[in-house]
Design a protein around this motif. Sequence first.
Motif, PDB file in Angstrom:
ATOM      1  N   VAL A   1       0.833  -1.209   0.000  1.00 25.96           N
ATOM      2  CA  VAL A   1       0.000   0.000   0.000  1.00 25.96           C
ATOM      3  C   VAL A   1       0.868   1.259   0.000  1.00 25.96           C
ATOM      4  CG1 VAL A   1      -1.641   1.348   1.373  1.00 25.96           C
ATOM      5  CG2 VAL A   1      -1.995  -1.100   1.051  1.00 25.96           C
ATOM      6  N   TYR A   2       1.850   1.319   0.894  1.00 29.12           N
ATOM      7  CA  TYR A   2       2.645   2.542   1.041  1.00 29.12           C
ATOM      8  C   TYR A   2       3.869   2.576   0.129  1.00 29.12           C
ATOM      9  CZ  TYR A   2      -0.273   3.724   4.965  1.00 29.12           C
ATOM     10  OH  TYR A   2      -1.341   4.038   5.742  1.00 29.12           O
ATOM     11  N   GLY A   3       4.550   1.468  -0.075  1.00 31.83           N
ATOM     12  CA  GLY A   3       5.688   1.416  -0.990  1.00 31.83           C
ATOM     13  C   GLY A   3       6.995   1.951  -0.446  1.00 31.83           C
ATOM     14  N   SER A   4       6.950   2.803   0.574  1.00 31.10           N
ATOM     15  CA  SER A   4       8.176   3.336   1.166  1.00 31.10           C
ATOM     16  C   SER A   4       7.847   3.890   2.545  1.00 31.10           C
ATOM     17  CB  SER A   4       8.776   4.439   0.290  1.00 31.10           C
ATOM     18  OG  SER A   4       7.911   5.548   0.242  1.00 31.10           O
ATOM     19  N   PHE A   5       8.895   4.123   3.323  1.00 33.23           N
ATOM     20  CA  PHE A   5       8.711   4.786   4.608  1.00 33.23           C
ATOM     21  C   PHE A   5       9.876   5.732   4.830  1.00 33.23           C
ATOM     22  CE2 PHE A   5      11.031   0.923   5.572  1.00 33.23           C
ATOM     23  CZ  PHE A   5      11.990   1.324   6.480  1.00 33.23           C
ATOM     24  N   SER A   6       9.627   6.762   5.629  1.00 27.86           N
ATOM     25  CA  SER A   6      10.628   7.792   5.884  1.00 27.86           C
ATOM     26  C   SER A   6      10.926   7.869   7.378  1.00 27.86           C
ATOM     27  CB  SER A   6      10.127   9.161   5.423  1.00 27.86           C
ATOM     28  OG  SER A   6       9.866   9.154   4.050  1.00 27.86           O
ATOM     29  N   TYR A   7      12.131   8.295   7.679  1.00 31.45           N
ATOM     30  CA  TYR A   7      12.516   8.545   9.056  1.00 31.45           C
ATOM     31  C   TYR A   7      13.510   9.695   9.080  1.00 31.45           C
ATOM     32  CZ  TYR A   7      16.755   5.874   7.987  1.00 31.45           C
ATOM     33  OH  TYR A   7      17.917   5.435   7.435  1.00 31.45           O
TER      34      TYR A   7
ATOM     35  N   LYS B   1      16.239  13.747   6.428  1.00 32.53           N
ATOM     36  CA  LYS B   1      15.089  12.888   6.192  1.00 32.53           C
ATOM     37  C   LYS B   1      15.509  11.802   5.203  1.00 32.53           C
ATOM     38  CE  LYS B   1      10.241  12.918   5.025  1.00 32.53           C
ATOM     39  NZ  LYS B   1       9.102  13.711   4.571  1.00 32.53           N
ATOM     40  N   GLU B   2      15.433  10.571   5.645  1.00 31.21           N
ATOM     41  CA  GLU B   2      15.806   9.427   4.817  1.00 31.21           C
ATOM     42  C   GLU B   2      14.533   8.700   4.379  1.00 31.21           C
ATOM     43  OE1 GLU B   2      19.002   8.328   4.075  1.00 31.21           O
ATOM     44  OE2 GLU B   2      19.878  10.028   5.125  1.00 31.21           O
TER      45      GLU B   2
END
Length: 73
Positions: free
Chosen positions: A20-26, A45-46
């Motif tokens: 659903v999201y395909g990626s995540f950031s931290y 921000k990665e």
Amino acid sequence: MNSAKLVGIILIAAGALALVYGSFSYTKDTSAVKLGPLELTVKEKETVNVPVWAGVGAIVIGGLLLVMGGKKG
């Protein structure tokens, strides 16, 4: 519920979220400059992209664990 079924459910949920999201950031804090008592930090921000095959693979493996997890042999 045994541990194999629990892991299967977690893998299915994680695989669905990956699709659903395909990626995540931290956000990562890094120390850029230290000069005596002064310190300059930078927030970066990665973003990590999750491949589609990883999401599908997690769902398939989770389904197999759910089906085969209850069988003792």
